[in-house]
Design a protein around this motif. Structure first.
Motif, mmCIF file in Angstrom:
data_model
loop_
_atom_site.group_PDB
_atom_site.id
_atom_site.type_symbol
_atom_site.label_atom_id
_atom_site.label_comp_id
_atom_site.label_asym_id
_atom_site.label_seq_id
_atom_site.Cartn_x
_atom_site.Cartn_y
_atom_site.Cartn_z
ATOM 1 N N ALA A 95 1.090 -1.173 0.199
ATOM 2 C CA ALA A 95 0.201 -0.104 0.147
ATOM 3 C C ALA A 95 0.960 1.326 0.150
ATOM 4 C CB ALA A 95 -0.693 0.366 1.150
ATOM 5 N N LEU A 96 2.512 1.639 0.212
ATOM 6 C CA LEU A 96 2.917 2.486 -0.003
ATOM 7 C C LEU A 96 3.157 2.637 -0.953
ATOM 8 C CD1 LEU A 96 4.535 4.477 2.885
ATOM 9 C CD2 LEU A 96 6.563 2.725 2.353
ATOM 10 N N LEU A 138 9.173 -3.033 10.390
ATOM 11 C CA LEU A 138 8.663 -1.436 9.494
ATOM 12 C C LEU A 138 6.982 -2.149 9.747
ATOM 13 C CD1 LEU A 138 9.185 0.992 8.551
ATOM 14 C CD2 LEU A 138 9.470 -0.153 6.638
ATOM 15 N N ALA A 139 6.984 -3.881 8.755
ATOM 16 C CA ALA A 139 5.727 -3.748 8.478
ATOM 17 C C ALA A 139 6.064 -5.420 9.707
ATOM 18 C CB ALA A 139 5.936 -4.291 6.993
ATOM 19 N N LEU A 183 7.449 8.656 7.485
ATOM 20 C CA LEU A 183 7.890 7.812 5.610
ATOM 21 C C LEU A 183 7.360 7.992 4.429
ATOM 22 C CD1 LEU A 183 10.154 5.641 4.931
ATOM 23 C CD2 LEU A 183 8.215 3.918 5.753
ATOM 24 N N LEU A 184 6.417 7.991 4.305
ATOM 25 C CA LEU A 184 5.313 8.665 3.284
ATOM 26 C C LEU A 184 6.220 9.924 2.827
ATOM 27 C CD1 LEU A 184 3.826 7.336 1.219
ATOM 28 C CD2 LEU A 184 1.532 9.179 3.072
ATOM 29 N N ALA A 233 5.995 8.257 -10.399
ATOM 30 C CA ALA A 233 7.131 7.703 -11.402
ATOM 31 C C ALA A 233 6.764 6.560 -10.849
ATOM 32 C CB ALA A 233 8.410 9.000 -10.912
ATOM 33 N N PRO A 234 7.530 5.444 -11.242
ATOM 34 C CA PRO A 234 7.376 4.159 -11.110
ATOM 35 C C PRO A 234 7.484 3.675 -9.462
ATOM 36 C CG PRO A 234 8.177 3.923 -12.981
ATOM 37 C CD PRO A 234 7.696 5.405 -12.347
ATOM 38 N N VAL A 235 6.972 3.370 -8.435
ATOM 39 C CA VAL A 235 7.644 3.115 -7.042
ATOM 40 C C VAL A 235 7.800 1.072 -6.964
ATOM 41 C CG1 VAL A 235 7.278 2.930 -4.728
ATOM 42 C CG2 VAL A 235 7.093 5.502 -6.196
#
Length: 443
Positions: free
Chosen positions: A252-253, A408-409, A435-436, A263-265
């Motif tokens: 989701a992030l 983190l997750a 972070l976002l 842009a691609p992530v």
């Protein structure tokens, strides 16, 4: 062989008056003289024989050396009603003596306004102070920018900042310009946005401005500046779960970042058998693009020291790679961790339990130094926590102090100790938003 005749020196007394048809040709002749003795012209100005006419100053200024330039400025400053257009015409050299004189004029700051430093004089000199590109002028310009004074004086100070933009301390400059971007003077705010867009790594300063309530025209301007600085593809390196599975919060992030950045992530899990295909991340000609590689790793363990360099070498075959330090080393992340830990609150009856930060075991002197630094900056006690079922079951029974999982997750630690330690860091609103925002602002 006869020598060419030497053209006679043109003198101030011969200058045709303003409005005379002969004046312009005469001034052009003055400009074309190979040598010009500035002394009689300066003396005539100082004696009041000549006025500070723009057409004359435009020619004289080209022929003045730095000492003559400073002499004319000092004379101008002593006039009862100094012409505010003169300094900009006269001051052409970057000269230490002129810079020191300008600094002396503005050093007292807005408190010197009125009789000691008329506003018209200040407005004329502040841009030139920045033009001299002397780093020591920054505190002076900053004081004028932040003072509750007339808008045209603050704009003059900002023009000075613009002229010397490359020499000011970068971190302080970003802070001041970011504050000005919310100023009630929309002209000042618009100029601040434009100047931020000229700085290296401009996205980091511009993106946070979009979170503010800006004037609609200023918001449009900000959008244009960001559109001119397209974001690079982003590769987020994460732990992942067994078999390369990606936790939902990380997926989701990445999706939200891709939407915001335009842009691609992509995510690359260390537990995966293979990295993403280059065509999924890079568009156009491979090898001719830039890629930002961000390790979303929280500790300087073997992954950071050994796996990341190998990942960077792999992607260097397809693009020019910029590596960002691992997430756990970011000062803003550490500060946010401290806030999150402080919010846990003590759990024992005396209210004195130090919160725990449960982390994967590390080895080596680098790990020890890092953990000591993290404890100092966050006010916690770091506790190595193996993920074996036996250890977690024992910890579940003995955990008394408030604890935060340094993951983190979701993983085995948070799965088994959810009641004691709560959700992983990315599911906590403060850390998620930080972070976002930080990732959105990357180049």
């Amino acid at each position: 062989m006869a020598l060419a005749p030497v053209a006679p020196q043109l003198m101030p007394a011969d200058l045709p008056p303003s409005g005379c048809a002969d004046r312009w040709p005469w001034l052009q002749q003055l400009r074309s003289q190979p040598e010009l003795d500035a002394e009689p012209w300066l003396a005539a100005l100082e004696a009041g024989v000549l006025g500070t006419d723009q057409d004359l100053l435009a020619i004289l200024a080209e022929r003045l050396d730095p000492p003559a330039q400073l002499r004319l400025l000092r004379w101008w400053r002593l006039q009862a009603k100094p012409d505010p257009a003169v300094p900009a015409q006269v001051l052409r050299h970057l000269d230490g003596a002129s810079a020191a004189w300008l600094l002396e004029q503005g050093a007292a700051g807005p408190a010197a306004l009125a009789a000691e430093l008329p506003p018209a004089v200040a407005a004329a000199l502040l841009p030139l102070l920045g033009h001299q590109r002397q780093r020591q002028a920054w505190p002076v310009l900053q004081a004028w920018l932040q003072a509750p004074i007339a808008a045209h004086l603050r704009r003059a100070a900002l023009e000075g900042v613009a002229r010397g933009l490359s020499v000011w301390p970068r971190a302080q400059l970003r802070v001041v310009l970011s504050a000005l971007a919310a100023d009630l003077d929309t002209q000042l705010a618009a100029t601040a946005v434009d100047l931020l867009a000229r700085l290296p790594g401009a996205r980091r300063a511009l993106v946070p401005l979009g979170l503010r309530q800006l004037d609609p025209q200023l918001a449009e301007r900000l959008g244009r500046r960001l559109a001119a600085i397209p974001a690079r593809p982003l590769l987020l390196v994460v732990h992942g779960r067994m078999g390369g599975e990606l936790p939902a919060e990380l997926v989701a992030l990445a999706a939200e970042l891709e939407r915001r950045r335009g842009a691609p992530v992509r995510l690359q899990a260390l537990s995966a058998l293979a990295p993403p295909a280059p065509q999924e991340l890079l568009l156009g000609d491979l090898g001719d693009q830039q890629l930002t590689l961000v390790p979303l790793l929280l500790l300087p363990g073997g992954h950071v020291r050994h796996d990341l360099p190998a990942i960077a070498r792999h992607w260097a075959g397809f693009a020019r790679v910029q590596r960002i330090p691992f997430l756990g080393a970011w000062p803003r992340w550490q500060a946010a961790l401290a806030v999150e830990l402080a919010g846990l609150g003590p759990r024992d009856s005396q209210g004195s339990a130090v919160p725990l930060l449960l982390h994967h075991p590390l080895e080596g002197p680098l790990a020890g130094r890092y953990l000591a630094t993290l404890e100092r900056r966050t006010g916690c006690r770091c506790l190595a926590t193996p993920y074996s079922a036996e250890h977690l079951a024992e910890l579940q029974l003995t955990l008394s102090a408030p604890a935060l999982p340094l993951v983190l997750a979701a993983n085995r630690l948070t799965d088994q100790l959810a009641d004691q330690v709560g959700p992983p860091l990315l599911q906590r609103p403060l850390l998620h938003q930080l972070l976002l925002s930080e990732l959105e602002a990357l180049p």
